[in-house]
Design an enzyme around this catalytic site. Sequence first.
Site, PDB file in Angstrom:
ATOM      1  N   TYR A  54      10.274 -13.307 -46.315  1.00  0.00           N
ATOM      2  CA  TYR A  54      10.445 -13.077 -45.047  1.00  0.00           C
ATOM      3  C   TYR A  54      10.440 -13.937 -44.255  1.00  0.00           C
ATOM      4  O   TYR A  54      11.133 -14.163 -43.243  1.00  0.00           O
ATOM      5  CB  TYR A  54       9.438 -11.961 -44.730  1.00  0.00           C
ATOM      6  CG  TYR A  54       9.675 -10.544 -45.166  1.00  0.00           C
ATOM      7  CD1 TYR A  54       8.981  -9.950 -46.160  1.00  0.00           C
ATOM      8  CD2 TYR A  54      10.772  -9.701 -44.561  1.00  0.00           C
ATOM      9  CE1 TYR A  54       9.373  -8.963 -46.777  1.00  0.00           C
ATOM     10  CE2 TYR A  54      11.032  -8.397 -45.053  1.00  0.00           C
ATOM     11  CZ  TYR A  54      10.399  -7.963 -46.240  1.00  0.00           C
ATOM     12  OH  TYR A  54      10.701  -6.808 -46.866  1.00  0.00           O
ATOM     13  N   ARG A  57      13.981 -15.340 -44.017  1.00  0.00           N
ATOM     14  CA  ARG A  57      15.058 -14.456 -43.102  1.00  0.00           C
ATOM     15  C   ARG A  57      14.588 -14.857 -41.878  1.00  0.00           C
ATOM     16  O   ARG A  57      15.358 -14.856 -40.782  1.00  0.00           O
ATOM     17  CB  ARG A  57      14.759 -13.065 -43.354  1.00  0.00           C
ATOM     18  CG  ARG A  57      15.166 -12.718 -44.850  1.00  0.00           C
ATOM     19  CD  ARG A  57      15.289 -11.418 -45.360  1.00  0.00           C
ATOM     20  NE  ARG A  57      15.861 -10.516 -44.551  1.00  0.00           N
ATOM     21  CZ  ARG A  57      15.542  -9.112 -44.665  1.00  0.00           C
ATOM     22  NH1 ARG A  57      14.706  -8.630 -45.376  1.00  0.00           N
ATOM     23  NH2 ARG A  57      16.443  -8.156 -44.006  1.00  0.00           N
ATOM     24  N   HIS A 109      12.613   0.493 -39.312  1.00  0.00           N
ATOM     25  CA  HIS A 109      11.921  -0.166 -40.398  1.00  0.00           C
ATOM     26  C   HIS A 109      11.286  -1.415 -40.101  1.00  0.00           C
ATOM     27  O   HIS A 109      10.935  -2.319 -41.027  1.00  0.00           O
ATOM     28  CB  HIS A 109      13.117  -0.755 -41.269  1.00  0.00           C
ATOM     29  CG  HIS A 109      13.700   0.529 -41.930  1.00  0.00           C
ATOM     30  ND1 HIS A 109      15.129   0.438 -42.847  1.00  0.00           N
ATOM     31  CD2 HIS A 109      13.651   1.813 -42.158  1.00  0.00           C
ATOM     32  CE1 HIS A 109      15.332   1.592 -43.014  1.00  0.00           C
ATOM     33  NE2 HIS A 109      14.294   2.438 -42.847  1.00  0.00           N
ATOM     34  N   GLY A 176      27.873   0.613 -39.394  1.00  0.00           N
ATOM     35  CA  GLY A 176      27.231  -0.543 -40.271  1.00  0.00           C
ATOM     36  C   GLY A 176      26.051  -0.010 -41.290  1.00  0.00           C
ATOM     37  O   GLY A 176      25.412  -0.866 -41.453  1.00  0.00           O
ATOM     38  N   THR A 177      26.233   1.323 -41.660  1.00  0.00           N
ATOM     39  CA  THR A 177      25.017   1.617 -42.734  1.00  0.00           C
ATOM     40  C   THR A 177      25.852   2.208 -43.617  1.00  0.00           C
ATOM     41  O   THR A 177      26.913   2.846 -43.894  1.00  0.00           O
ATOM     42  CB  THR A 177      23.898   2.321 -41.935  1.00  0.00           C
ATOM     43  OG1 THR A 177      22.834   2.675 -42.785  1.00  0.00           O
ATOM     44  CG2 THR A 177      24.637   3.765 -41.206  1.00  0.00           C
ATOM     45  N   ASN A 202      32.533   1.777 -40.148  1.00  0.00           N
ATOM     46  CA  ASN A 202      32.066   0.996 -41.254  1.00  0.00           C
ATOM     47  C   ASN A 202      33.075   0.384 -41.962  1.00  0.00           C
ATOM     48  O   ASN A 202      34.414   0.894 -41.618  1.00  0.00           O
ATOM     49  CB  ASN A 202      31.370   1.992 -42.199  1.00  0.00           C
ATOM     50  CG  ASN A 202      30.709   1.437 -43.238  1.00  0.00           C
ATOM     51  OD1 ASN A 202      31.099   0.576 -43.928  1.00  0.00           O
ATOM     52  ND2 ASN A 202      29.475   1.838 -43.571  1.00  0.00           N
ATOM     53  N   LEU A 203      33.122  -0.588 -42.422  1.00  0.00           N
ATOM     54  CA  LEU A 203      33.975  -1.541 -43.350  1.00  0.00           C
ATOM     55  C   LEU A 203      34.899  -0.546 -44.232  1.00  0.00           C
ATOM     56  O   LEU A 203      36.155  -0.514 -44.308  1.00  0.00           O
ATOM     57  CB  LEU A 203      33.641  -2.666 -43.966  1.00  0.00           C
ATOM     58  CG  LEU A 203      33.438  -4.077 -43.329  1.00  0.00           C
ATOM     59  CD1 LEU A 203      33.054  -5.214 -44.241  1.00  0.00           C
ATOM     60  CD2 LEU A 203      34.775  -4.313 -42.506  1.00  0.00           C
TER      61      LEU A 203
HETATM   62  N1  APR Z   1      31.314  -3.942 -39.648  1.00  0.00           N
HETATM   63  C1  APR Z   1      31.074  -2.394 -40.125  1.00  0.00           C
HETATM   64  N2  APR Z   1      30.245  -2.324 -41.074  1.00  0.00           N
HETATM   65  C2  APR Z   1      30.065  -3.332 -41.940  1.00  0.00           C
HETATM   66  C3  APR Z   1      30.226  -4.668 -41.758  1.00  0.00           C
HETATM   67  C4  APR Z   1      31.140  -4.585 -40.523  1.00  0.00           C
HETATM   68  N3  APR Z   1      31.429  -5.982 -40.054  1.00  0.00           N
HETATM   69  N4  APR Z   1      29.950  -5.359 -42.916  1.00  0.00           N
HETATM   70  C5  APR Z   1      29.305  -4.535 -43.735  1.00  0.00           C
HETATM   71  N5  APR Z   1      29.523  -3.245 -43.340  1.00  0.00           N
HETATM   72  C6  APR Z   1      28.893  -2.092 -43.828  1.00  0.00           C
HETATM   73  C7  APR Z   1      29.065  -2.013 -45.435  1.00  0.00           C
HETATM   74  O1  APR Z   1      30.194  -1.512 -45.775  1.00  0.00           O
HETATM   75  C8  APR Z   1      27.897  -0.928 -45.728  1.00  0.00           C
HETATM   76  O2  APR Z   1      28.305   0.339 -45.548  1.00  0.00           O
HETATM   77  O3  APR Z   1      27.600  -2.138 -43.692  1.00  0.00           O
HETATM   78  C9  APR Z   1      26.695  -1.467 -44.612  1.00  0.00           C
HETATM   79  C10 APR Z   1      25.618  -2.209 -45.294  1.00  0.00           C
HETATM   80  O4  APR Z   1      24.954  -1.382 -46.070  1.00  0.00           O
HETATM   81  P1  APR Z   1      23.551  -1.891 -46.536  1.00  0.00           P
HETATM   82  O5  APR Z   1      23.715  -3.384 -47.123  1.00  0.00           O
HETATM   83  O6  APR Z   1      23.196  -0.799 -47.530  1.00  0.00           O
HETATM   84  O7  APR Z   1      22.473  -1.922 -45.350  1.00  0.00           O
HETATM   85  P2  APR Z   1      21.745  -0.740 -44.634  1.00  0.00           P
HETATM   86  O8  APR Z   1      22.615   0.598 -44.714  1.00  0.00           O
HETATM   87  O9  APR Z   1      21.418  -1.132 -43.347  1.00  0.00           O
HETATM   88  O10 APR Z   1      20.453  -0.482 -45.511  1.00  0.00           O
HETATM   89  C11 APR Z   1      19.535   0.538 -45.306  1.00  0.00           C
HETATM   90  O11 APR Z   1      18.314  -0.067 -47.040  1.00  0.00           O
HETATM   91  O12 APR Z   1      17.133  -2.029 -48.107  1.00  0.00           O
HETATM   92  C12 APR Z   1      16.835  -1.084 -47.014  1.00  0.00           C
HETATM   93  O13 APR Z   1      15.451  -1.413 -45.458  1.00  0.00           O
HETATM   94  C13 APR Z   1      16.513  -1.778 -45.985  1.00  0.00           C
HETATM   95  O14 APR Z   1      17.330  -1.104 -43.642  1.00  0.00           O
HETATM   96  C14 APR Z   1      17.807  -1.215 -45.036  1.00  0.00           C
HETATM   97  C15 APR Z   1      18.323   0.130 -45.581  1.00  0.00           C
END
Ligand code: APR
Length: 238
Positions: A54, A57, A109, A176-177, A202-203
């Site tokens: 951490y 980060r 989170h 973006g999740t 999302n991408l």
């Molecule tokens: N624009 C839009 N979407 C994007 C971009 C972008 N520039 N870059 C990446 N992505 C998308 C990816 O396609 C993916 O679906 O963002 C998403 C990231 O997914 P994760 O890395 O799984 O992140 P997240 O969904 O926030 O994870 C949820 O998991 O590990 C735990 O606590 C952690 O909060 C986190 C939780």
Amino acid sequence: MYRRIVVLTGAGISAESGIQTFRDQDGLWEQHHIEDVATPEGYERNPELVETFYNDRRAQLALDTVQPNAAHLALARLEREFNGDCLVVTQNIDNLHERAGSHQLIHMHGELAKGRCPGSGQTFMLQAPFGPDNVCTCCLPAERLRPHVVWFGEMPLEMERIYDALERCDLFLAIGTSGTVYPAAGFVEVANHYSAHSVEVNLAPASGQSQFQYHMTGRAGELLPKLVDNILAGAPLW
Ligand code: APR
């Protein structure tokens, strides 16, 4: 058109600011074992390893090169100019939404900027990196502050307030999740159940994509400004 918006953001919204996501290529979970750095057991086993994870980060977030991007700024503009309620629920622990100007914001989170006393649960804005000398001021003897981050197996924050907003919203955006971690991954079902419109940015199509009424494929920094324009103009989103 809309009166109450809930926006869920994930690591993808901070990717264009230079912050690694978790599950994309060379993501954080490819370089670290979740059980070592993102669980209470991992912290118990080796607090120094978790603190270093951490602290690293936090140091990255403090770099001048890491700034809110157009997607964060678009959501702050939506909150400012939208004639209704707009709540951002972020899974991210960075402070880019705040720095972009968002105020109606929940960090479900936790937050990198804060430490938490394991004894009292009180949180403190961190003045120094995590370590044995970074202790609380609420206990005697003082306790070593832990990251104010929700680890796997722990309860996300402000869930009641989040579900209340989801049940009342008429537009739910997920930006973006990957839609892989609950309870956040289930928010779209709640929004759909209460007849909100649901849009995913999302991408690539994320796992729960089929539950969204509309999916916008591309970078959040590119798509969000236009999406916010359309919402503010009361124009149909699809
Ligand atoms: N624009 C839009 N979407 C994007 C971009 C972008 N520039 N870059 C990446 N992505 C998308 C990816 O396609 C993916 O679906 O963002 C998403 C990231 O997914 P994760 O890395 O799984 O992140 P997240 O969904 O926030 O994870 C949820 O998991 O590990 C735990 O606590 C952690 O909060 C986190 C939780």
